[in-house]
Scaffold this motif. Structure first.
Motif, PDB file in Angstrom:
ATOM      1  N   LYS A 135       9.291  -0.009  -4.068  1.00  0.00           N
ATOM      2  CA  LYS A 135       8.292   0.836  -4.712  1.00  0.00           C
ATOM      3  C   LYS A 135       8.523   0.962  -6.213  1.00  0.00           C
ATOM      4  CE  LYS A 135       5.861   2.293  -1.185  1.00  0.00           C
ATOM      5  NZ  LYS A 135       4.418   2.114  -1.221  1.00  0.00           N
ATOM      6  N   ARG A 163       5.547   5.677  -8.320  1.00  0.00           N
ATOM      7  CA  ARG A 163       4.657   6.538  -7.533  1.00  0.00           C
ATOM      8  C   ARG A 163       5.259   6.938  -6.189  1.00  0.00           C
ATOM      9  NH1 ARG A 163      -0.167   3.304  -7.906  1.00  0.00           N
ATOM     10  NH2 ARG A 163      -0.844   4.227  -5.964  1.00  0.00           N
ATOM     11  N   VAL A 164       6.402   6.359  -5.852  1.00  0.00           N
ATOM     12  CA  VAL A 164       7.011   6.654  -4.547  1.00  0.00           C
ATOM     13  C   VAL A 164       7.192   8.157  -4.327  1.00  0.00           C
ATOM     14  CG1 VAL A 164       9.413   6.403  -5.340  1.00  0.00           C
ATOM     15  CG2 VAL A 164       8.861   6.007  -2.943  1.00  0.00           C
ATOM     16  N   GLU A 213       3.987   9.709  -3.251  1.00  0.00           N
ATOM     17  CA  GLU A 213       3.648   9.269  -1.893  1.00  0.00           C
ATOM     18  C   GLU A 213       4.454  10.031  -0.845  1.00  0.00           C
ATOM     19  OE1 GLU A 213       4.061   5.056  -1.455  1.00  0.00           O
ATOM     20  OE2 GLU A 213       2.866   4.631  -3.235  1.00  0.00           O
ATOM     21  N   THR A 249       0.863  -1.177   0.000  1.00  0.00           N
ATOM     22  CA  THR A 249       0.000   0.000   0.000  1.00  0.00           C
ATOM     23  C   THR A 249       0.901   1.229   0.000  1.00  0.00           C
ATOM     24  OG1 THR A 249      -1.848   1.106   1.105  1.00  0.00           O
ATOM     25  CG2 THR A 249      -0.231   0.044   2.538  1.00  0.00           C
ATOM     26  N   ASN A 250       0.314   2.416   0.126  1.00  0.00           N
ATOM     27  CA  ASN A 250       1.166   3.600   0.039  1.00  0.00           C
ATOM     28  C   ASN A 250       1.977   3.823   1.316  1.00  0.00           C
ATOM     29  OD1 ASN A 250      -0.042   5.677   1.852  1.00  0.00           O
ATOM     30  ND2 ASN A 250      -1.807   5.406   0.525  1.00  0.00           N
ATOM     31  N   THR A 251       3.004   4.625   1.189  1.00  0.00           N
ATOM     32  CA  THR A 251       3.984   4.801   2.256  1.00  0.00           C
ATOM     33  C   THR A 251       3.342   5.297   3.546  1.00  0.00           C
ATOM     34  OG1 THR A 251       5.676   5.227   0.603  1.00  0.00           O
ATOM     35  CG2 THR A 251       6.139   5.995   2.836  1.00  0.00           C
TER      36      THR A 251
END
Length: 196
Positions: free
Chosen positions: A162, A165-166, A169, A139-141
């Motif tokens: 990742k 998209r990192v 995020e 999931t996201n950071t």
């Protein structure tokens, strides 16, 4: 190409026994995957690529004493890191039953004494704060940091595997983090350092 050669090309040095254990893991996963569809890596060569992806951070992180892997799936990166770091107490948090069955079977078959599989979501794991918390594509950071709040402290480091998209995020959280991003091929390894 042999796994040993692939590891050497990436500057990852492991003992012969560990390399054999990683090869054994790849064979087991390949066999189970044909029946249970645990991962998109359908060939031993593809599994080797995932092993390299899992282990590459060993070229820039310190080996932790304790490791929590969030959403281990078919073993990437948590079980692979546990094989490569036999001195590291490793907890694999994975809620899906068929993956848990594989992780437990592989740990026993390979003879790993340092692995505990928790068949639950990470927010249900009870443990002293970990040295390192890893996760690949879960999931996201920001959410990962929130979900692992109870099992981390100021000394905990994070290693998140990742994609592109990192960077988006991190805009949500970067003011409070000391981090590096190591890029390799299509992978961004986000390494957030704890305050030792």
């Amino acid at each position: 190409m042999s796994l040993e050669v692939m590891l050497a090309q990436e500057g990852i040095t492991l003992s012969g026994t560990i390399v054999e254990n990683l090869e054994h893991f790849a064979d087991l996963l390949h066999e189970w995957n044909q029946v249970h569809n645990l991962t998109g890596a359908k060939s031993v060569a593809a599994i080797y690529d995932n092993i390299i992806d899992s282990l590459y951070p060993l070229t820039f992180i310190e080996a932790p004493k304790t490791l929590l892997d969030v959403g281990t799936g078919a073993g990437f990166p948590g079980l692979v890191l546990a094989i490569a770091l036999p001195e590291t107490e490793t907890v694999l948090a994975e809620p899906l039953k068929k993956r848990v069955s594989f992780l437990k079977y592989a740990s026993i078959d390979i003879g790993l004494k340092n692995v505990k599989v928790e068949a639950k979501r990470v927010e249900k794991v009870v443990h002293a704060p970990f040295d390192l918390i890893s996760s690949r594509a879960v999931t996201n950071t920001r959410l990962l940091l929130d979900l692992t709040e109870k099992v981390s402290d100021a000394h905990t480091s994070y290693l998140f595997y990742k994609g592109s998209r990192v960077f988006d995020e991190l805009e949500d959280v970067q003011h409070q983090l000391d981090y590096d991003i190591v890029q390799k091929n299509q992978r961004n390894y986000l390494y957030i350092k704890g305050h030792a």
